[in-house]
Design a protein around this motif. Structure first.
Motif, PDB file in Angstrom:
ATOM      1  N   GLY A 291      73.893  79.469  -3.461  1.00 43.30           N
ATOM      2  CA  GLY A 291      75.139  78.867  -3.932  1.00 43.30           C
ATOM      3  C   GLY A 291      76.372  79.315  -3.172  1.00 43.30           C
ATOM      4  O   GLY A 291      77.429  78.686  -3.281  1.00 43.30           O
ATOM      5  N   ALA A 292      76.257  80.404  -2.386  1.00 41.33           N
ATOM      6  CA  ALA A 292      77.451  80.909  -1.682  1.00 41.33           C
ATOM      7  C   ALA A 292      77.933  79.894  -0.647  1.00 41.33           C
ATOM      8  O   ALA A 292      79.135  79.778  -0.405  1.00 41.33           O
ATOM      9  CB  ALA A 292      77.156  82.253  -1.018  1.00 41.33           C
ATOM     10  N   ASP A 293      76.997  79.135  -0.042  1.00 44.28           N
ATOM     11  CA  ASP A 293      77.409  78.136   0.954  1.00 44.28           C
ATOM     12  C   ASP A 293      78.348  77.103   0.327  1.00 44.28           C
ATOM     13  O   ASP A 293      79.421  76.805   0.857  1.00 44.28           O
ATOM     14  CB  ASP A 293      76.193  77.465   1.617  1.00 44.28           C
ATOM     15  CG  ASP A 293      75.198  76.898   0.611  1.00 44.28           C
ATOM     16  OD1 ASP A 293      75.359  77.142  -0.602  1.00 44.28           O
ATOM     17  OD2 ASP A 293      74.255  76.196   1.035  1.00 44.28           O
ATOM     18  N   GLN A 294      77.970  76.585  -0.835  1.00 46.85           N
ATOM     19  CA  GLN A 294      78.801  75.553  -1.480  1.00 46.85           C
ATOM     20  C   GLN A 294      80.144  76.127  -1.928  1.00 46.85           C
ATOM     21  O   GLN A 294      81.172  75.457  -1.860  1.00 46.85           O
ATOM     22  CB  GLN A 294      78.065  74.918  -2.675  1.00 46.85           C
ATOM     23  CG  GLN A 294      76.809  74.142  -2.273  1.00 46.85           C
ATOM     24  CD  GLN A 294      77.084  73.018  -1.252  1.00 46.85           C
ATOM     25  OE1 GLN A 294      78.207  72.526  -1.132  1.00 46.85           O
ATOM     26  NE2 GLN A 294      76.059  72.614  -0.501  1.00 46.85           N
TER      27      GLN A 294
ATOM     28  N   PRO B 235      78.870  69.931   8.075  1.00 47.96           N
ATOM     29  CA  PRO B 235      78.452  71.297   8.412  1.00 47.96           C
ATOM     30  C   PRO B 235      76.982  71.358   8.827  1.00 47.96           C
ATOM     31  O   PRO B 235      76.190  70.513   8.415  1.00 47.96           O
ATOM     32  CB  PRO B 235      78.644  72.073   7.104  1.00 47.96           C
ATOM     33  CG  PRO B 235      79.506  71.231   6.246  1.00 47.96           C
ATOM     34  CD  PRO B 235      79.346  69.816   6.690  1.00 47.96           C
ATOM     35  N   TRP B 236      76.654  72.359   9.603  1.00 47.22           N
ATOM     36  CA  TRP B 236      75.243  72.660   9.925  1.00 47.22           C
ATOM     37  C   TRP B 236      74.823  73.880   9.114  1.00 47.22           C
ATOM     38  O   TRP B 236      75.650  74.746   8.813  1.00 47.22           O
ATOM     39  CB  TRP B 236      75.093  73.000  11.410  1.00 47.22           C
ATOM     40  CG  TRP B 236      75.042  71.817  12.315  1.00 47.22           C
ATOM     41  CD1 TRP B 236      75.514  70.563  12.088  1.00 47.22           C
ATOM     42  CD2 TRP B 236      74.486  71.791  13.646  1.00 47.22           C
ATOM     43  NE1 TRP B 236      75.297  69.764  13.182  1.00 47.22           N
ATOM     44  CE2 TRP B 236      74.668  70.488  14.146  1.00 47.22           C
ATOM     45  CE3 TRP B 236      73.860  72.745  14.463  1.00 47.22           C
ATOM     46  CZ2 TRP B 236      74.240  70.114  15.439  1.00 47.22           C
ATOM     47  CZ3 TRP B 236      73.439  72.370  15.730  1.00 47.22           C
ATOM     48  CH2 TRP B 236      73.622  71.064  16.205  1.00 47.22           C
ATOM     49  N   TRP B 237      73.513  73.933   8.824  1.00 44.82           N
ATOM     50  CA  TRP B 237      72.911  75.106   8.184  1.00 44.82           C
ATOM     51  C   TRP B 237      71.881  75.673   9.149  1.00 44.82           C
ATOM     52  O   TRP B 237      71.002  74.923   9.619  1.00 44.82           O
ATOM     53  CB  TRP B 237      72.207  74.708   6.881  1.00 44.82           C
ATOM     54  CG  TRP B 237      73.080  74.712   5.672  1.00 44.82           C
ATOM     55  CD1 TRP B 237      73.145  75.704   4.733  1.00 44.82           C
ATOM     56  CD2 TRP B 237      74.005  73.693   5.249  1.00 44.82           C
ATOM     57  NE1 TRP B 237      74.071  75.360   3.751  1.00 44.82           N
ATOM     58  CE2 TRP B 237      74.603  74.142   4.048  1.00 44.82           C
ATOM     59  CE3 TRP B 237      74.402  72.465   5.760  1.00 44.82           C
ATOM     60  CZ2 TRP B 237      75.553  73.393   3.364  1.00 44.82           C
ATOM     61  CZ3 TRP B 237      75.355  71.724   5.086  1.00 44.82           C
ATOM     62  CH2 TRP B 237      75.923  72.189   3.909  1.00 44.82           C
TER      63      TRP B 237
ATOM     64  N   ALA C 170      66.752  86.252  15.048  1.00 49.32           N
ATOM     65  CA  ALA C 170      67.912  87.136  15.189  1.00 49.32           C
ATOM     66  C   ALA C 170      69.188  86.307  15.317  1.00 49.32           C
ATOM     67  O   ALA C 170      69.196  85.245  15.939  1.00 49.32           O
ATOM     68  CB  ALA C 170      67.738  88.016  16.418  1.00 49.32           C
ATOM     69  N   TYR C 171      70.256  86.844  14.758  1.00 47.27           N
ATOM     70  CA  TYR C 171      71.576  86.211  14.863  1.00 47.27           C
ATOM     71  C   TYR C 171      71.918  85.888  16.324  1.00 47.27           C
ATOM     72  O   TYR C 171      72.419  84.806  16.634  1.00 47.27           O
ATOM     73  CB  TYR C 171      72.621  87.158  14.237  1.00 47.27           C
ATOM     74  CG  TYR C 171      74.022  86.966  14.768  1.00 47.27           C
ATOM     75  CD1 TYR C 171      74.751  85.836  14.440  1.00 47.27           C
ATOM     76  CD2 TYR C 171      74.605  87.921  15.610  1.00 47.27           C
ATOM     77  CE1 TYR C 171      76.028  85.640  14.949  1.00 47.27           C
ATOM     78  CE2 TYR C 171      75.878  87.740  16.119  1.00 47.27           C
ATOM     79  CZ  TYR C 171      76.588  86.605  15.789  1.00 47.27           C
ATOM     80  OH  TYR C 171      77.847  86.407  16.292  1.00 47.27           O
TER      81      TYR C 171
ATOM     82  N   ILE D 207      77.030  77.079   8.580  1.00 50.40           N
ATOM     83  CA  ILE D 207      76.626  78.081   7.592  1.00 50.40           C
ATOM     84  C   ILE D 207      75.496  78.911   8.206  1.00 50.40           C
ATOM     85  O   ILE D 207      74.412  78.395   8.492  1.00 50.40           O
ATOM     86  CB  ILE D 207      76.137  77.404   6.293  1.00 50.40           C
ATOM     87  CG1 ILE D 207      77.243  76.495   5.700  1.00 50.40           C
ATOM     88  CG2 ILE D 207      75.650  78.443   5.283  1.00 50.40           C
ATOM     89  CD1 ILE D 207      78.442  77.202   5.141  1.00 50.40           C
ATOM     90  N   GLU D 208      75.777  80.204   8.406  1.00 50.54           N
ATOM     91  CA  GLU D 208      74.810  81.049   9.113  1.00 50.54           C
ATOM     92  C   GLU D 208      73.881  81.744   8.115  1.00 50.54           C
ATOM     93  O   GLU D 208      73.983  82.944   7.875  1.00 50.54           O
ATOM     94  CB  GLU D 208      75.544  82.015  10.041  1.00 50.54           C
ATOM     95  CG  GLU D 208      76.279  81.211  11.116  1.00 50.54           C
ATOM     96  CD  GLU D 208      76.463  81.916  12.444  1.00 50.54           C
ATOM     97  OE1 GLU D 208      76.348  81.256  13.482  1.00 50.54           O
ATOM     98  OE2 GLU D 208      76.719  83.134  12.437  1.00 50.54           O
TER      99      GLU D 208
END
Ligand code: GLU
Length: 299
Positions: A57-60, A77-79, A185-186, A46-47
């Motif tokens: 809540g969008a991750d779930q 998953p990783w966050w 940064a991404y 999850i980026e």
């Protein structure tokens, strides 16, 4: 690091700015099919590194959608929001090696600094001309930290798009790794995490093709192997831009998961087929994908 008995570790790395839509489903499907066809492992990350864009809540929601559509990840998953220490360590190492400097320029100043030269980049950003490379002008404070891009051309073979080459120094310039407000940064986060998770293959949307040379360059600087990449065409909006919630990306019809999967499958250029359910869809689609990309079954 996650280790896999096969040589393949792939991943899907959604940004939790909302639920998955039909466009993001295409990227998820391609990465999952490629991992399955290689008998590899597939991870979800999850980026949420870009915290202002993260929606609570969008991750779930994304994880639940993936599960309902029949995707199975091979490790928890990783966050990215839990990975800031790792980013800091890599940043400090690059800084120790003299590869990072503070930049005080605003976007406007960067855009104005080369008025005669149109942007070379498809994302509309202007190349950074290196204004602060030799130190900040008196009275300026850093707005961001940039990496010193070494001269040279980065080339790689994209499995879908073919050979790509970019002169990162000329077309992008020294790029931002961290903003003054602490925002990572991404480009840095994705390379550190792909390295830490042992990702061997990246399959994602073509909107990120232009970031790949930067990411390979960071891999080289950090002594990480460059992952094999494949960028799949994205469904675009009527105006040709990437689909997003803002320009009307169709939501995934979760009442009808099989039809949603079949429509993403067709967006990847395959013909629809009849099948009784999600399990059968994934079985047959994996076989067709392996045939299309000549992936040997014993891999
Ligand atoms: N988080 C990025 C996105 O959702 C994808 C990053 C990647 O696959 O490298 O567009």
């Amino acid at each position: 690091m996650f280790t896999s008995p096969s040589r393949y570790i792939g991943r899907f790395a959604p940004s939790p700015s909302g639920p998955l839509h039909q466009g993001s489903l295409v990227a998820a499907m391609a990465s999952w099919l490629d991992a399955r066809a290689h008998r590899g492992h597939w991870l979800v990350r999850i980026e949420d590194v870009d915290q202002p864009r993260t929606v609570a809540g969008a991750d779930q929601l994304i994880l639940a959608q993936l599960a309902q559509l029949g995707f199975r990840h091979d490790a928890p998953p990783w966050w990215q929001s839990q990975r800031f220490d790792a980013y800091q360590q890599v940043f400090d190492e690059l800084a120790r090696r003299g590869l990072i400097y503070g930049c005080g320029c605003t976007r406007r100043e960067i855009a104005d600094s080369r008025p005669a030269q149109p942007s070379l980049r498809t994302d509309g950003e202007h190349p950074y001309p290196g204004t602060c490379r030799n130190g900040l002008a008196p009275g300026r404070t850093p707005r961001a930290w940039r990496v010193r891009v070494p001269p040279g051309i980065i080339c790689f073979e994209d499995r879908w798009m073919g050979r790509q080459c970019q002169d990162v120094g000329a077309e992008v310039g020294d790029f931002v790794l961290r903003r003054a407000d602490g925002q990572w940064a991404y480009q840095l986060a994705v390379v550190v995490d792909d390295g830490a998770q042992g990702i061997t293959h990246i399959v994602r949307g073509a909107d990120l093709l232009g970031s790949t040379a930067r990411q390979h360059l960071l891999c080289d600087l950090l002594g990480l192997p460059r992952p094999v990449v494949m960028h799949v065409p994205l469904i675009t909006a009527a105006d040709g831009r990437k689909l997003s919630k803002q320009n009307g990306a169709p939501a995934i019809d979760m009442q009808n998961p099989l039809a949603s999967l079949m429509s993403a499958w067709q967006a990847l250029g395959f013909a629809p087929f009849d099948c009784p359910g999600i399990g059968a869809f994934w079985e047959y689609a994996t076989t067709l994908w392996a045939g299309r990309w000549k992936i040997a079954p014993e891999n």
